[in-house]
Write a protein that holds these residues in place. Structure first.
Motif, mmCIF file in Angstrom:
data_model
loop_
_atom_site.group_PDB
_atom_site.id
_atom_site.type_symbol
_atom_site.label_atom_id
_atom_site.label_comp_id
_atom_site.label_asym_id
_atom_site.label_seq_id
_atom_site.Cartn_x
_atom_site.Cartn_y
_atom_site.Cartn_z
ATOM 1 N N ARG A 213 0.815 -1.215 0.000
ATOM 2 C CA ARG A 213 0.000 0.000 0.000
ATOM 3 C C ARG A 213 0.854 1.273 0.000
ATOM 4 O O ARG A 213 0.490 2.259 -0.656
ATOM 5 C CB ARG A 213 -0.923 0.017 1.223
ATOM 6 C CG ARG A 213 -2.023 -1.025 1.200
ATOM 7 C CD ARG A 213 -3.098 -0.694 2.210
ATOM 8 N NE ARG A 213 -2.590 -0.622 3.569
ATOM 9 C CZ ARG A 213 -2.532 -1.659 4.404
ATOM 10 N NH1 ARG A 213 -2.936 -2.852 3.997
ATOM 11 N NH2 ARG A 213 -2.070 -1.516 5.637
ATOM 12 N N LEU A 214 1.965 1.247 0.729
ATOM 13 C CA LEU A 214 2.713 2.488 0.953
ATOM 14 C C LEU A 214 3.755 2.792 -0.113
ATOM 15 O O LEU A 214 3.939 3.959 -0.485
ATOM 16 C CB LEU A 214 3.392 2.450 2.328
ATOM 17 C CG LEU A 214 2.657 3.225 3.437
ATOM 18 C CD1 LEU A 214 1.277 2.592 3.660
ATOM 19 C CD2 LEU A 214 3.463 3.223 4.707
ATOM 20 N N MET A 215 4.462 1.766 -0.606
ATOM 21 C CA MET A 215 5.566 2.046 -1.516
ATOM 22 C C MET A 215 5.133 2.772 -2.783
ATOM 23 O O MET A 215 5.836 3.669 -3.252
ATOM 24 C CB MET A 215 6.323 0.756 -1.857
ATOM 25 C CG MET A 215 7.155 0.212 -0.695
ATOM 26 S SD MET A 215 8.302 1.438 0.031
ATOM 27 C CE MET A 215 9.357 1.784 -1.376
ATOM 28 N N PRO A 216 3.974 2.442 -3.393
ATOM 29 C CA PRO A 216 3.555 3.225 -4.568
ATOM 30 C C PRO A 216 3.370 4.704 -4.268
ATOM 31 O O PRO A 216 3.589 5.557 -5.135
ATOM 32 C CB PRO A 216 2.240 2.556 -4.971
ATOM 33 C CG PRO A 216 2.353 1.159 -4.469
ATOM 34 C CD PRO A 216 3.083 1.282 -3.166
ATOM 35 N N ARG A 217 2.975 5.033 -3.037
ATOM 36 C CA ARG A 217 2.812 6.437 -2.670
ATOM 37 C C ARG A 217 4.163 7.151 -2.626
ATOM 38 O O ARG A 217 4.279 8.317 -3.006
ATOM 39 C CB ARG A 217 2.115 6.562 -1.321
ATOM 40 C CG ARG A 217 0.727 5.929 -1.291
ATOM 41 C CD ARG A 217 0.087 6.096 0.070
ATOM 42 N NE ARG A 217 -1.147 5.315 0.173
ATOM 43 C CZ ARG A 217 -1.892 5.239 1.254
ATOM 44 N NH1 ARG A 217 -1.556 5.921 2.333
ATOM 45 N NH2 ARG A 217 -2.996 4.506 1.272
ATOM 46 N N LEU A 218 5.198 6.434 -2.171
ATOM 47 C CA LEU A 218 6.516 7.030 -2.083
ATOM 48 C C LEU A 218 7.160 7.186 -3.468
ATOM 49 O O LEU A 218 7.905 8.128 -3.702
ATOM 50 C CB LEU A 218 7.440 6.175 -1.192
ATOM 51 C CG LEU A 218 7.415 6.495 0.304
ATOM 52 C CD1 LEU A 218 6.093 6.092 0.935
ATOM 53 C CD2 LEU A 218 8.562 5.798 1.015
ATOM 54 N N THR A 219 6.866 6.257 -4.364
ATOM 55 C CA THR A 219 7.466 6.299 -5.688
ATOM 56 C C THR A 219 6.648 7.113 -6.679
ATOM 57 O O THR A 219 7.058 7.330 -7.809
ATOM 58 C CB THR A 219 7.646 4.880 -6.241
ATOM 59 O OG1 THR A 219 6.363 4.224 -6.314
ATOM 60 C CG2 THR A 219 8.570 4.059 -5.351
ATOM 61 N N GLY A 220 5.429 7.536 -6.237
ATOM 62 C CA GLY A 220 4.574 8.330 -7.111
ATOM 63 C C GLY A 220 3.827 7.510 -8.141
ATOM 64 O O GLY A 220 3.297 8.048 -9.111
#
Length: 222
Positions: A213-220
């Motif tokens: 859930r979180l990594m896509p938010r960090l990578t945009g």
């Protein structure tokens, strides 16, 4: 940086720990921004203490990953890159399943009751709690699981990791959503049953889910 001037209000803790807690709170809540310099004399003046406990507190926070200290440049608030976040999840995948397995091995009902109390506070009162309060509850829950392991070496390594993860969650997770806490229910149930393998598997699945859930938010990309 603004403070309320009460950094030394808790006589039960060593002063360095009180100062470290106050600086950590400022970082977690955005009162101190990533990359911001942390002059010891300025912090000491703002918190109403001498420079020595500030210096000791910065060493503690450096070990936890919140602060970077550079020769001749002093300390600054650490930045969390995408790689560092991904590395943090790799570490969580190694430690949290082990912590859950050992917690199940050494389970006691009072400890489980405390886990359920923390979870209920987040699920039932989440709407009226601040993001900081919810992230504190999340940190308390996962810290308690590691403490249940009764493995001092694991605890000493894991608790700074949990606090570092709190910073990531506070910035990028929706802990106000009750469903964000649902995955903790089967984890606590497995620990309560003393089911070591199930607790380990459930903890690993939980970390992988959060990472997804979180990594896509960090990578945009999400």
């Amino acid at each position: 940086m603004e403070t309320n001037g009460d950094a030394v209000a808790d006589p039960q803790l060593p002063l360095r720990d009180v100062v470290a807690r106050r600086i950590r709170e400022l970082i977690l809540t955005g009162g101190l921004s990533p990359g911001e310099r942390l002059p010891e004399d300025h912090l000491a003046e703002q918190l109403g203490v001498s420079r020595n406990p500030v210096r000791e507190a910065l060493r503690t926070l450096e070990a936890e990953g919140f602060v970077q200290v550079f020769a001749r440049r002093g300390a600054s608030v650490a930045t969390l890159s995408v790689k560092q976040a991904d590395d943090l999840f790799d570490l969580r995948l190694a430690l949290e399943p082990l912590g859950a397995r050992l917690a199940a091995r050494h389970v006691t009902q009072p400890a489980v009751d405390l886990l359920r109390k923390i979870l209920a506070m987040a699920q039932q009162d989440g709407a009226r709690r601040s993001a900081q309060e919810l992230s504190d509850l999340h940190t308390e829950l996962h810290s308690k699981i590691f403490e249940m392991s009764r493995n001092d070496h694991l605890i000493s390594v894991a608790l700074p990791m949990v606090r570092r993860g709190q910073w990531l969650l506070l910035q990028h997770s929706s802990l106000k959503n009750p469903h964000a806490w649902d995955e903790h229910e089967p984890l606590i149930a497995a620990i309560e049953m003393g089911a070591e393998e199930l607790a380990e598997t459930t903890a690993r699945a939980h970390v992988l889910s959060v990472r997804h859930r979180l990594m896509p938010r960090l990578t945009g990309t999400g």
